[in-house]
Design an enzyme around this catalytic site. Structure first.
Site, PDB file in Angstrom:
ATOM      1  N   ASN A  85      11.054  58.307  27.705  1.00  8.00           N
ATOM      2  CA  ASN A  85       9.815  58.550  28.439  1.00  8.00           C
ATOM      3  C   ASN A  85       8.734  58.955  27.441  1.00  8.00           C
ATOM      4  O   ASN A  85       8.760  60.063  26.909  1.00  8.00           O
ATOM      5  CB  ASN A  85      10.052  59.656  29.477  1.00  8.00           C
ATOM      6  CG  ASN A  85       8.832  59.955  30.323  1.00  8.00           C
ATOM      7  OD1 ASN A  85       7.716  59.568  29.996  1.00  8.00           O
ATOM      8  ND2 ASN A  85       9.035  60.685  31.404  1.00  8.00           N
ATOM      9  N   CYS A  92       1.836  61.430  32.693  1.00 10.50           N
ATOM     10  CA  CYS A  92       2.459  60.105  32.670  1.00 10.50           C
ATOM     11  C   CYS A  92       1.661  59.043  33.424  1.00 10.50           C
ATOM     12  O   CYS A  92       1.904  57.848  33.254  1.00 10.50           O
ATOM     13  CB  CYS A  92       3.878  60.191  33.221  1.00 10.50           C
ATOM     14  SG  CYS A  92       4.928  61.355  32.321  1.00 10.50           S
ATOM     15  N   HIS A 108       5.778  53.208  34.971  1.00 11.60           N
ATOM     16  CA  HIS A 108       5.985  54.240  33.962  1.00 11.60           C
ATOM     17  C   HIS A 108       7.470  54.314  33.640  1.00 11.60           C
ATOM     18  O   HIS A 108       8.315  54.352  34.525  1.00 11.60           O
ATOM     19  CB  HIS A 108       5.477  55.578  34.500  1.00 11.60           C
ATOM     20  CG  HIS A 108       5.923  56.752  33.703  1.00 11.60           C
ATOM     21  ND1 HIS A 108       5.801  56.806  32.334  1.00 11.60           N
ATOM     22  CD2 HIS A 108       6.503  57.922  34.076  1.00 11.60           C
ATOM     23  CE1 HIS A 108       6.281  57.961  31.906  1.00 11.60           C
ATOM     24  NE2 HIS A 108       6.716  58.646  32.946  1.00 11.60           N
TER      25      HIS A 108
END
Length: 330
Positions: free
Chosen positions: A287, A124, A257
Protein backbone atom coordinates in the site's frame (compact mmCIF):
# COMPACT_ATOMS: atom_id res chain seq x y z
CA UNK A 1 -22.32 37.63 -33.04
CA UNK A 2 -19.81 35.85 -30.79
CA UNK A 3 -19.71 32.11 -31.29
CA UNK A 4 -19.83 29.97 -28.12
CA UNK A 5 -16.45 28.47 -27.24
CA UNK A 6 -15.92 24.75 -27.72
CA UNK A 7 -16.30 22.53 -24.69
CA UNK A 8 -12.96 22.01 -22.97
CA UNK A 9 -11.91 18.64 -21.58
CA UNK A 10 -8.78 17.08 -20.09
CA UNK A 11 -6.94 13.92 -21.11
CA UNK A 12 -4.11 11.90 -19.59
CA UNK A 13 -1.28 12.05 -22.12
CA UNK A 14 1.57 10.48 -20.17
CA UNK A 15 2.21 8.32 -17.12
CA UNK A 16 5.28 7.63 -14.99
CA UNK A 17 6.26 5.93 -11.74
CA UNK A 18 9.22 5.30 -9.47
CA UNK A 19 10.06 2.87 -6.68
CA UNK A 20 13.05 3.27 -4.36
CA UNK A 21 15.71 0.57 -4.96
CA UNK A 22 15.36 -1.23 -1.63
CA UNK A 23 12.89 -4.10 -2.14
CA UNK A 24 11.80 -5.94 0.98
CA UNK A 25 10.09 -9.30 0.56
CA UNK A 26 7.74 -10.69 3.18
CA UNK A 27 10.41 -13.17 4.22
CA UNK A 28 12.99 -10.41 4.70
CA UNK A 29 10.53 -8.24 6.61
CA UNK A 30 9.51 -11.19 8.80
CA UNK A 31 13.16 -11.80 9.66
CA UNK A 32 13.65 -8.14 10.64
CA UNK A 33 10.51 -8.20 12.77
CA UNK A 34 11.49 -11.46 14.44
CA UNK A 35 14.61 -9.71 15.75
CA UNK A 36 12.22 -7.29 17.51
CA UNK A 37 10.12 -10.11 18.91
CA UNK A 38 7.27 -9.58 16.44
CA UNK A 39 6.00 -12.72 14.69
CA UNK A 40 4.69 -12.81 11.13
CA UNK A 41 5.25 -14.82 7.95
CA UNK A 42 4.93 -14.67 4.20
CA UNK A 43 1.94 -17.01 4.38
CA UNK A 44 0.17 -14.84 6.99
CA UNK A 45 0.73 -11.61 5.04
CA UNK A 46 -0.23 -12.99 1.62
CA UNK A 47 -3.40 -14.67 2.92
CA UNK A 48 -4.70 -11.46 4.49
CA UNK A 49 -3.48 -8.81 2.05
CA UNK A 50 -2.07 -10.28 -1.17
CA UNK A 51 1.21 -8.41 -0.53
CA UNK A 52 4.49 -10.21 -1.25
CA UNK A 53 6.97 -7.32 -1.26
CA UNK A 54 7.29 -3.58 -0.83
CA UNK A 55 9.94 -0.89 -1.42
CA UNK A 56 11.38 1.35 1.31
CA UNK A 57 13.21 4.63 0.77
CA UNK A 58 16.55 5.20 2.49
CA UNK A 59 16.57 7.47 5.54
CA UNK A 60 18.05 10.49 3.74
CA UNK A 61 15.64 10.40 0.77
CA UNK A 62 12.76 12.95 0.86
CA UNK A 63 9.37 12.44 -0.77
CA UNK A 64 10.22 14.88 -3.59
CA UNK A 65 13.10 12.61 -4.62
CA UNK A 66 10.56 9.88 -5.37
CA UNK A 67 8.20 12.30 -7.09
CA UNK A 68 10.89 13.69 -9.42
CA UNK A 69 11.69 10.59 -11.54
CA UNK A 70 8.01 9.64 -11.69
CA UNK A 71 7.21 13.14 -12.96
CA UNK A 72 10.07 13.10 -15.46
CA UNK A 73 8.93 9.77 -16.89
CA UNK A 74 5.36 11.04 -17.25
CA UNK A 75 6.59 14.18 -19.01
CA UNK A 76 8.72 12.10 -21.36
CA UNK A 77 5.80 9.77 -22.15
CA UNK A 78 3.57 12.77 -22.90
CA UNK A 79 6.21 14.49 -25.03
CA UNK A 80 5.88 17.58 -22.83
CA UNK A 81 8.78 19.70 -21.59
CA UNK A 82 8.78 20.62 -17.91
CA UNK A 83 8.74 24.30 -18.96
CA UNK A 84 5.31 23.76 -20.57
CA UNK A 85 3.66 22.67 -17.31
CA UNK A 86 1.37 25.33 -15.87
CA UNK A 87 0.05 23.45 -12.82
CA UNK A 88 1.65 21.03 -10.34
CA UNK A 89 -0.34 19.12 -7.74
CA UNK A 90 1.30 16.57 -5.44
CA UNK A 91 -0.87 14.23 -3.39
CA UNK A 92 1.02 13.16 -0.27
CA UNK A 93 0.65 12.57 3.45
CA UNK A 94 4.43 12.33 3.91
CA UNK A 95 5.74 15.71 2.65
CA UNK A 96 9.39 16.76 2.70
CA UNK A 97 8.67 19.27 5.45
CA UNK A 98 5.84 21.06 7.27
CA UNK A 99 6.04 23.80 4.63
CA UNK A 100 6.51 24.73 1.85
CA UNK A 101 4.62 22.15 -0.14
CA UNK A 102 6.36 19.19 -1.72
CA UNK A 103 4.90 20.44 -5.02
CA UNK A 104 6.99 23.63 -4.84
CA UNK A 105 10.09 21.59 -4.00
CA UNK A 106 9.35 19.34 -6.99
CA UNK A 107 8.87 22.45 -9.12
CA UNK A 108 12.37 23.62 -8.20
CA UNK A 109 13.87 20.19 -8.92
CA UNK A 110 12.21 20.24 -12.35
CA UNK A 111 13.92 23.58 -13.03
CA UNK A 112 10.74 25.56 -13.61
CA UNK A 113 9.00 28.47 -11.88
CA UNK A 114 5.87 30.58 -12.00
CA UNK A 115 3.03 28.08 -12.28
CA UNK A 116 0.85 27.26 -9.26
CA UNK A 117 2.13 24.32 -7.23
CA UNK A 118 0.46 22.87 -4.15
CA UNK A 119 -0.12 19.67 -2.21
CA UNK A 120 -3.36 17.77 -1.63
CA UNK A 121 -3.68 15.72 1.56
CA UNK A 122 -6.41 13.08 1.38
CA UNK A 123 -4.20 10.11 2.31
CA UNK A 124 -4.93 7.08 0.09
CA UNK A 125 -7.60 9.00 -1.85
CA UNK A 126 -5.13 11.80 -2.51
CA UNK A 127 -4.43 11.07 -6.17
CA UNK A 128 -8.14 10.89 -7.03
CA UNK A 129 -8.64 14.22 -5.24
CA UNK A 130 -5.64 15.80 -7.01
CA UNK A 131 -6.68 14.52 -10.45
CA UNK A 132 -10.20 15.87 -9.94
CA UNK A 133 -8.86 19.30 -8.96
CA UNK A 134 -6.53 19.38 -11.98
CA UNK A 135 -9.36 18.33 -14.32
CA UNK A 136 -11.56 21.12 -12.96
CA UNK A 137 -8.81 23.72 -13.42
CA UNK A 138 -8.18 22.62 -16.98
CA UNK A 139 -11.90 22.61 -17.84
CA UNK A 140 -12.25 26.19 -16.57
CA UNK A 141 -9.15 27.38 -18.44
CA UNK A 142 -7.03 27.97 -15.33
CA UNK A 143 -4.46 25.47 -16.66
CA UNK A 144 -3.65 23.66 -19.88
CA UNK A 145 -0.91 21.17 -18.97
CA UNK A 146 -0.95 19.79 -15.44
CA UNK A 147 1.48 17.49 -13.67
CA UNK A 148 -0.37 15.41 -11.07
CA UNK A 149 1.76 13.28 -8.74
CA UNK A 150 1.11 10.87 -5.88
CA UNK A 151 4.22 10.28 -3.75
CA UNK A 152 4.64 8.71 -0.33
CA UNK A 153 7.22 7.46 2.17
CA UNK A 154 4.88 5.63 4.52
CA UNK A 155 7.67 3.47 5.93
CA UNK A 156 8.50 6.41 8.22
CA UNK A 157 5.06 6.36 9.83
CA UNK A 158 5.00 2.66 10.68
CA UNK A 159 5.07 1.05 14.11
CA UNK A 160 7.25 -2.01 13.54
CA UNK A 161 5.91 -3.54 16.75
CA UNK A 162 2.42 -3.73 15.21
CA UNK A 163 2.33 -6.56 12.69
CA UNK A 164 -1.22 -5.68 11.61
CA UNK A 165 -0.04 -2.41 10.03
CA UNK A 166 3.72 -2.51 9.43
CA UNK A 167 3.45 -5.28 6.82
CA UNK A 168 0.97 -3.34 4.70
CA UNK A 169 2.72 -0.22 3.48
CA UNK A 170 5.49 0.73 1.07
CA UNK A 171 7.06 3.78 -0.54
CA UNK A 172 6.82 5.00 -4.13
CA UNK A 173 5.50 7.58 -6.57
CA UNK A 174 3.31 7.77 -9.64
CA UNK A 175 2.50 10.66 -11.96
CA UNK A 176 0.40 11.69 -14.92
CA UNK A 177 0.42 14.60 -17.33
CA UNK A 178 -3.10 15.92 -17.85
CA UNK A 179 -3.66 18.18 -20.89
CA UNK A 180 -6.51 20.25 -22.26
CA UNK A 181 -8.35 18.55 -25.12
CA UNK A 182 -11.33 19.13 -27.36
CA UNK A 183 -12.36 15.48 -26.95
CA UNK A 184 -13.38 13.90 -23.64
CA UNK A 185 -10.75 12.14 -21.57
CA UNK A 186 -11.88 12.39 -17.98
CA UNK A 187 -15.60 11.66 -18.19
CA UNK A 188 -16.74 12.12 -14.60
CA UNK A 189 -15.46 12.20 -11.05
CA UNK A 190 -16.77 12.42 -7.51
CA UNK A 191 -15.20 13.09 -4.11
CA UNK A 192 -16.45 12.46 -0.58
CA UNK A 193 -15.31 12.62 3.04
CA UNK A 194 -16.80 11.71 6.42
CA UNK A 195 -14.88 13.14 9.34
CA UNK A 196 -16.85 11.06 11.82
CA UNK A 197 -14.40 8.25 11.03
CA UNK A 198 -11.15 10.18 11.60
CA UNK A 199 -10.02 7.80 14.34
CA UNK A 200 -10.13 4.52 12.40
CA UNK A 201 -7.09 5.43 10.27
CA UNK A 202 -4.78 8.20 11.37
CA UNK A 203 -1.31 9.29 12.41
CA UNK A 204 -2.21 11.48 15.39
CA UNK A 205 1.07 13.32 15.92
CA UNK A 206 1.99 16.95 15.32
CA UNK A 207 4.87 19.37 15.79
CA UNK A 208 4.85 21.98 18.55
CA UNK A 209 7.70 23.96 20.07
CA UNK A 210 10.27 21.99 18.15
CA UNK A 211 9.02 18.65 19.47
CA UNK A 212 6.64 15.93 18.29
CA UNK A 213 3.41 15.94 20.25
CA UNK A 214 1.00 13.02 20.27
CA UNK A 215 1.80 9.76 18.51
CA UNK A 216 3.57 10.08 15.12
CA UNK A 217 2.95 6.45 14.12
CA UNK A 218 0.11 5.10 11.98
CA UNK A 219 -2.96 3.72 13.75
CA UNK A 220 -5.63 1.66 11.98
CA UNK A 221 -8.77 -0.23 12.91
CA UNK A 222 -8.51 -2.75 10.09
CA UNK A 223 -12.00 -4.34 10.31
CA UNK A 224 -13.68 -0.91 10.44
CA UNK A 225 -11.70 0.33 7.43
CA UNK A 226 -12.49 -2.84 5.47
CA UNK A 227 -16.23 -2.59 6.19
CA UNK A 228 -16.46 1.05 5.15
CA UNK A 229 -14.18 0.75 2.13
CA UNK A 230 -16.05 -1.94 0.19
CA UNK A 231 -19.40 -0.16 0.54
CA UNK A 232 -18.31 3.37 -0.35
CA UNK A 233 -16.17 2.23 -3.29
CA UNK A 234 -19.11 0.47 -4.93
CA UNK A 235 -21.40 3.44 -4.34
CA UNK A 236 -19.02 6.07 -5.70
CA UNK A 237 -18.15 3.97 -8.74
CA UNK A 238 -21.82 3.57 -9.64
CA UNK A 239 -22.45 7.28 -9.10
CA UNK A 240 -19.58 8.24 -11.42
CA UNK A 241 -20.78 5.78 -14.07
CA UNK A 242 -24.25 7.36 -13.91
CA UNK A 243 -22.78 10.86 -14.27
CA UNK A 244 -20.87 9.74 -17.37
CA UNK A 245 -23.84 7.91 -18.88
CA UNK A 246 -21.93 4.63 -18.75
CA UNK A 247 -22.56 1.21 -17.18
CA UNK A 248 -20.48 -1.50 -15.51
CA UNK A 249 -20.10 -3.17 -18.88
CA UNK A 250 -18.29 -0.11 -20.26
CA UNK A 251 -15.38 -0.45 -17.82
CA UNK A 252 -12.35 -2.01 -19.50
CA UNK A 253 -10.11 -1.71 -16.45
CA UNK A 254 -10.64 -1.10 -12.75
CA UNK A 255 -7.65 0.45 -10.95
CA UNK A 256 -8.52 0.81 -7.29
CA UNK A 257 -6.28 2.01 -4.49
CA UNK A 258 -3.85 -0.84 -3.91
CA UNK A 259 -4.50 -1.48 -0.22
CA UNK A 260 -5.64 -5.05 0.15
CA UNK A 261 -6.41 -7.61 -2.55
CA UNK A 262 -9.58 -8.70 -0.75
CA UNK A 263 -11.01 -5.17 -0.79
CA UNK A 264 -10.03 -4.78 -4.44
CA UNK A 265 -11.54 -8.08 -5.53
CA UNK A 266 -14.68 -7.40 -3.47
CA UNK A 267 -15.18 -4.09 -5.25
CA UNK A 268 -14.71 -5.71 -8.66
CA UNK A 269 -17.31 -8.37 -7.86
CA UNK A 270 -19.82 -5.76 -6.68
CA UNK A 271 -19.37 -4.00 -10.04
CA UNK A 272 -19.87 -7.37 -11.78
CA UNK A 273 -16.41 -7.14 -13.33
CA UNK A 274 -14.36 -10.26 -14.01
CA UNK A 275 -11.17 -10.26 -11.96
CA UNK A 276 -9.09 -10.19 -15.15
CA UNK A 277 -10.26 -6.56 -15.55
CA UNK A 278 -8.75 -5.64 -12.18
CA UNK A 279 -5.28 -4.03 -12.27
CA UNK A 280 -3.41 -5.18 -9.18
CA UNK A 281 0.15 -4.26 -8.21
CA UNK A 282 -0.33 -4.56 -4.45
CA UNK A 283 1.59 -7.85 -4.46
CA UNK A 284 4.84 -6.11 -5.43
CA UNK A 285 4.35 -2.60 -4.03
CA UNK A 286 2.19 -2.95 -0.95
CA UNK A 287 0.00 0.00 0.00
CA UNK A 288 1.77 3.14 -1.23
CA UNK A 289 -1.15 5.39 -0.22
CA UNK A 290 -1.60 8.34 -2.65
CA UNK A 291 1.03 6.84 -4.98
CA UNK A 292 -0.73 3.52 -5.45
CA UNK A 293 -3.26 4.42 -8.17
CA UNK A 294 -0.90 6.33 -10.52
CA UNK A 295 1.81 3.73 -9.92
CA UNK A 296 -0.56 0.90 -10.89
CA UNK A 297 -1.79 2.89 -13.90
CA UNK A 298 1.74 3.44 -15.16
CA UNK A 299 2.64 -0.23 -14.73
CA UNK A 300 -0.47 -1.21 -16.73
CA UNK A 301 0.17 1.35 -19.48
CA UNK A 302 3.82 0.41 -19.91
CA UNK A 303 2.94 -3.30 -19.99
CA UNK A 304 0.51 -2.60 -22.85
CA UNK A 305 -2.44 -3.72 -20.73
CA UNK A 306 -4.20 -0.36 -20.68
CA UNK A 307 -4.35 0.92 -24.25
CA UNK A 308 -5.52 4.11 -25.96
CA UNK A 309 -9.31 4.09 -26.19
CA UNK A 310 -9.82 1.95 -23.08
CA UNK A 311 -12.24 3.12 -20.39
CA UNK A 312 -10.68 3.09 -16.93
CA UNK A 313 -12.19 3.48 -13.47
CA UNK A 314 -9.91 4.80 -10.72
CA UNK A 315 -11.12 4.74 -7.13
CA UNK A 316 -9.56 5.31 -3.75
CA UNK A 317 -10.45 5.31 -0.08
CA UNK A 318 -8.32 6.54 2.80
CA UNK A 319 -7.98 8.19 6.17
CA UNK A 320 -10.28 11.08 6.86
CA UNK A 321 -12.42 9.08 6.00
CA UNK A 322 -12.07 10.10 2.33
CA UNK A 323 -13.05 8.41 -0.90
CA UNK A 324 -13.64 9.14 -4.56
CA UNK A 325 -13.54 7.88 -8.14
CA UNK A 326 -12.61 9.06 -11.62
CA UNK A 327 -13.79 7.52 -14.89
CA UNK A 328 -11.79 8.31 -18.03
CA UNK A 329 -11.14 7.24 -21.59
CA UNK A 330 -7.39 6.76 -21.99
Amino acid sequence: MTQPSATRYSRITGTGSYLPPKRLTNEALAAELAAKGVETSDEWIVARTGIRARHFAEADVPCSDLALPAAQRALEAAGVAASQIDLIIVATSTPDMVFPSTATILQRKLGIAGCPAFDVQAVCSGFVYALTVADSMIRTGAASKALVVGAEIFSRLLDFNDRTTCVLFGDGAGAVVLEASDTPGILASELHADGRHVDILCTPGSVSGGKITGDPLLKMDGPAVFKLAVGVLEDVARSVLAKAGRTDADIDWLIPHQANIRIMQGTARKLKLPLDKLIATVDEHGNTSAASIPLALDVAVRAGTVKRGDTVMLEGVGGGFTWGAVLFDY
